[in-house]
Motif scaffolding. Structure first.
Motif, mmCIF file in Angstrom:
data_model
loop_
_atom_site.group_PDB
_atom_site.id
_atom_site.type_symbol
_atom_site.label_atom_id
_atom_site.label_comp_id
_atom_site.label_asym_id
_atom_site.label_seq_id
_atom_site.Cartn_x
_atom_site.Cartn_y
_atom_site.Cartn_z
ATOM 1 N N GLY A 1 -3.636 2.001 -6.329
ATOM 2 C CA GLY A 1 -3.882 3.247 -5.619
ATOM 3 C C GLY A 1 -4.752 4.218 -6.389
ATOM 4 N N SER B 1 -2.217 7.309 -6.228
ATOM 5 C CA SER B 1 -0.876 6.832 -6.572
ATOM 6 C C SER B 1 0.069 7.992 -6.855
ATOM 7 N N GLY C 1 -2.845 9.548 2.916
ATOM 8 C CA GLY C 1 -3.224 9.843 1.542
ATOM 9 C C GLY C 1 -3.811 11.236 1.429
ATOM 10 N N HIS D 1 -0.857 3.381 3.198
ATOM 11 C CA HIS D 1 -1.342 4.004 1.971
ATOM 12 C C HIS D 1 -2.727 4.597 2.203
ATOM 13 N N SER E 1 6.423 4.359 1.845
ATOM 14 C CA SER E 1 5.499 3.519 2.610
ATOM 15 C C SER E 1 5.670 2.034 2.365
ATOM 16 N N THR E 2 6.158 1.675 1.210
ATOM 17 C CA THR E 2 6.261 0.253 0.911
ATOM 18 C C THR E 2 7.563 -0.290 1.473
#
Lengths: 357, 357, 357, 357
Positions: A121, A125, B292, A104, A310-311
């Motif tokens: 985030g 986010s 990001g 992240h 990503s998670t």
């Protein structure tokens, strides 16, 4: 123009952290007298909303938009339109201020600013894209009705859609929770994503966008060509790692004589509608609706490549994360296209002396 | 900001038609006190210049730059720097005002503006990129010396380079007229392009760009992320039909658990230099130097896909057109990266209150 | 940048109609890590609020600000700060859609846009300045504490303040409902304005602004000089019909030898702090803190001329209009100065190569 | 947008130091198809040129413009127009690098940038205005022919023009070396300036500009109102220390009932041409052609106040400095008005949905 503003003529500034009070956008540059209702925008936001099916996050956000300005008695005033969406289901207690999530933006954001909103985030986010969809809905009211922008999941993981009707509509796409309008591929993808959820795995994929009905000549050489702004706009969306006009990878390998085949040489008949022969000659098969950086009136095909979400691992099985963001990203990318085209469409009013001199 | 201006902080406006009096650029936003000489810029222009080998156009342009302003006694003044290059070998008699070349911008340009400089494409000519290289050379003086931007031909037609040294330099690339630094691939490409010239065929390909030494945190969320601006900048160059971060096509197919493998979870130790383990943990293999949307200090790999050159058939055998523009486009894409990074580098000075408050 | 956005580095976009749902501003470009509270902004808004005394409109607006984004745990995040104020006491029934008020923007606005929010002037209302004060309060947090911006009513109608302490503070100014800090003049003005209210008459006047403590060198030649941006910013406020640096009218009449008297010729000693002699030599009496368009560290004196308020006659006696907007305009003009200086202050971080290279 | 760029739609970037190689401007945003010749621009430059009479500097600059781009066969291409003027009669040996001239920008410039081109002020020289005149001439081709912008010396030192014909033309103004079209005042001024030259004295004054024929509705609320941009543009010219709409000083003193007299209340008849009574009712006497920040079709009167020229004493008697820059500044201020109006005129094409939707 700072990084939260998009567009020079149709100009959008977005704001809001994922777990702050509200997110939203101000849209300036919308001509006066256009019909615009809250419902139009709400409908667009609903298409982005999470919690719509078994394969998306269970976070139920609601996402009710409120228009604070710029619209009066159902019409735009020519003044800035501010729309906001308040945050509700935030659960910031799920986050830990000292924990920087790998994959992240947490760490680079902290290094850049020396501070960050660690609750989910903040502005990095995916929830930030809500503002884009809001602005995109307004952009669509600025564009001529002939312009149609339809995106769909072309590929998720290893599964690719192959049977797509040429007159695809958003309604057809939305019939599938995967936003893949090839029923067979859709079924496979759905099963694959359910498996991912169970296993803490995730998927990337490809969103393809078809833009039809563009007037000829949108784009502002040499840096704001349609072929530069559209990909740049799509690349600004998180998880997009590449954008091509049509199948650029394939095209880069073709011999020129094959690639440009069917282009019957010069175009010099006046009155011809952008092509040299009755069907579509003069338009290279790979022109993809854009020549010299400008729209040529033909369909524009864009492909946006997504890396896997990503998670992954144990955190991914809690149910509050999408195993694949491609389905929900479809309206976001459509919105970015609409914003870009609205910007170029307004700019094109200034091309010639005769149109306003 | 209109279409001929690039950048908000390092701001470049280019001008000039391919067969007009001159081309050039004004660069505003260059801080005062930087060493800058005409030679630095001339050296950059020489790398773009046609007529350098058997596989490029025989048009000998000379391309001598003149600096009109902004530099005094070898240092930048903090005022706009204007550089111009006069046109000489123009041969506009090779062109016909009534003839619109297929595969070129001629027709859409005419439809957009109602007028065009028909002599060689006017501003839609590849010669326009000269201004970009000029500005790119200035951008490089703004960037810290640690930032290295090296581009090379990764693929031309069907031939792909495979053996590329990790510490590749521009000098190594320039040793090859193909700008493909894999000697074996370079030899095959050279022969292929000579065949193209003979047959009126053309080639596309892929330029890969490696950016090393970036400070952490370049990029301005949410629309001016590094990952959006760099591809957008490259896409503005003619014939580029797609840009990806690393191998996005491959990445879009990988399972998340595999893609993010080696990312050892959280990054929460203070003092760690952007990674979770001794080597480069915490940085996803496909982060490609950007997380990001912001640079993370690691190498950024960009791939730009080119369609085959548009001039094919009998016209292509006259000798005044490149069968493949990829080799000459390398310094152009490097310049676009330098301009983008200079813009973001200056912007980053404004991130925090402490740095100037 | 469209007309609702102000500033390139400290960038403010305002929105909202006087009788719509809400007004507000997004401020982008605020560096991260600055202390900022709702209270600071509310305090600034309170200084602009109507209904504070017998000489202002009785419209009680409340004007409670809500911060939607950009601030976290009392510090700026480096992300856009959106603040809004909801409208309450609107009484749009006081207005008639078919009635265009003379002396107001009603007619030209209608002709320009083909539509207008007729309820109280829409965005052409003085209530729009609320957004400026909101943004100005944020701008002040960006500026160094040494910079002090104090405005006051120098003249209202024919009555001029003459005894003003050189170390005037906002607190001293706010002790007077007229914002004229000369007690004798203030008393006369107060009586004059009460008479106006009774007679349906109105007054113009002059606001003078003193800016102290500016760093040397704010301003961006040649179009964004401090001496251009500050007056341009003040002129954007309704009813301001002229702005001068110091007493420009007087200065335009003075012989050069008298005007520049005391300027002891060249300034060539290194180390001298912007002046040629121990006191303030080298600074022309009329430099007014700005030389060559750049701040020189001395006090800047600005004078803004207001025409008499537009609502006169019977409508003016209803009690919902100020007979003179000068007192309430003081914090608005201070806000415009703060926004301008914040923009130039951030820009100045980019002047030299050494400060970030 | 940095400080050397003016305008968002009609966008001008200027460059060049007074003793460098050349000065010039790039103008972007000029619609395609407008007639434009070098002669038009040269004629404008000639009006600014020094060495025209006994009362101006003897520096003979020549100032031949060369158009490098953007014009083809006598018409604009819709691409950036770059015009340059090379420097010739520079005599930089008249200047001393260690000497900072009082009353000039030398010191603040040095403090800001840490470097300066000390030869005659570099970019802080009045010679910079050459680029403005160049761009202004192009701006005038963008504006409708009905718009007329005429400036003249209203006052120099203590001498004021009183008899000015209402249909004043530039030709009439240019008949006088003082650019004061009141013959009696002109004669007095001429003598006064000759005395100044002899005595090393200098003069300030007032330039008045009349703008007629503006379409209704130019201006972009709330920050880019016509009433903000025009004064801001004029204030960016060196030596201008104040700008007012009409006689703002006088207006600020008038009672509202007197000031707004003749404004017969509401304007509600459809079809009325912006006024409520047969002559020009509805337009306040002090509206000055601008209401609510927008042009209303009436004459706009601007007054720009100049401080006395900075070079006084022994240096002023060398003959290479104007004792009063007002006469030569007239075409510069006209150019700034033209650039501003061109920017707003193009912007106004985007006001309504119907004009391009």
């Amino acid at each position: 123009m700072r990084g939260n503003t998009f567009g020079e003529f149709f100009s959008v500034t977005t704001f809001g952290e994922s777990h702050g009070i509200a997110l939203g956008a101000i849209v300036d540059g919308v001509p006066a007298g256009i019909d615009l209702s809250v419902d139009q925008i709400q409908k667009a936001l609903n298409r982005r909303r999470p919690g719509q099916s078994a394969i998306t996050t269970s976070r139920a956000e609601g996402d009710q938009v409120e228009l604070l300005s710029g619209v009066f008695e159902g019409k735009t005033l020519g003044t800035p339109i501010c729309g906001i969406v308040r945050n509700h289901d935030q659960r910031s207690k799920d986050y830990d201020p000292d924990y920087m999530r790998a994959g992240h933006a947490d760490r680079v954001w902290q290094e850049k600013y020396g501070i960050r909103d660690w609750r989910g985030g903040g502005r990095a986010s995916g929830r930030e894209t809500l503002s884009r969809v809001l602005a995109g809905a307004i952009a669509e009211t600025v564009l001529p009705a002939e312009i149609r922008i339809v995106g769909f999941a072309r590929q998720i993981g290893l599964i690719e859609a192959v049977n797509i009707p040429q007159d695809l509509s958003r309604e057809q796409v939305d019939e599938h929770s995967t936003r893949c309008p090839d029923p067979q591929a859709a079924a496979s993808i759905e099963q694959d994503l359910l498996d991912c959820k169970a296993n803490g795995d995730s998927r990337g994929g490809v969103i393809e966008i078809w833009i039809d009905g563009c007037p000829i000549g949108l784009g502002e050489p040499v840096f704001r060509k349609a072929k530069a702004l559209l990909p740049g706009a799509l690349m600004s969306v998180g998880a997009v790692v590449g954008v091509t006009l049509g199948d650029a990878i394939e095209d880069s390998r073709k011999p020129g004589l094959e690639f440009h085949k069917g282009v019957s040489g010069a175009v010099n008949e006046s009155g011809a509608s952008g092509s040299t022969s009755p069907d579509r000659a003069g338009i290279s098969p790979a022109a993809n609706g854009i020549q010299g950086g400008l729209t040529n009136g033909e369909r524009i095909v864009l492909r946006a490549y997504f890396k896997p979400a990503s998670t992954v691992g144990s955190m991914a099985t809690t149910g509050r994360h999408d195993p694949c963001i491609v389905p929900r990203a479809v309206p976001v990318l459509e919105a970015m296209c609409a914003m870009t085209l609205a910007d170029l469409f307004l700019a094109a009013r200034l091309d010639r002396s005769s149109s306003g001199g």
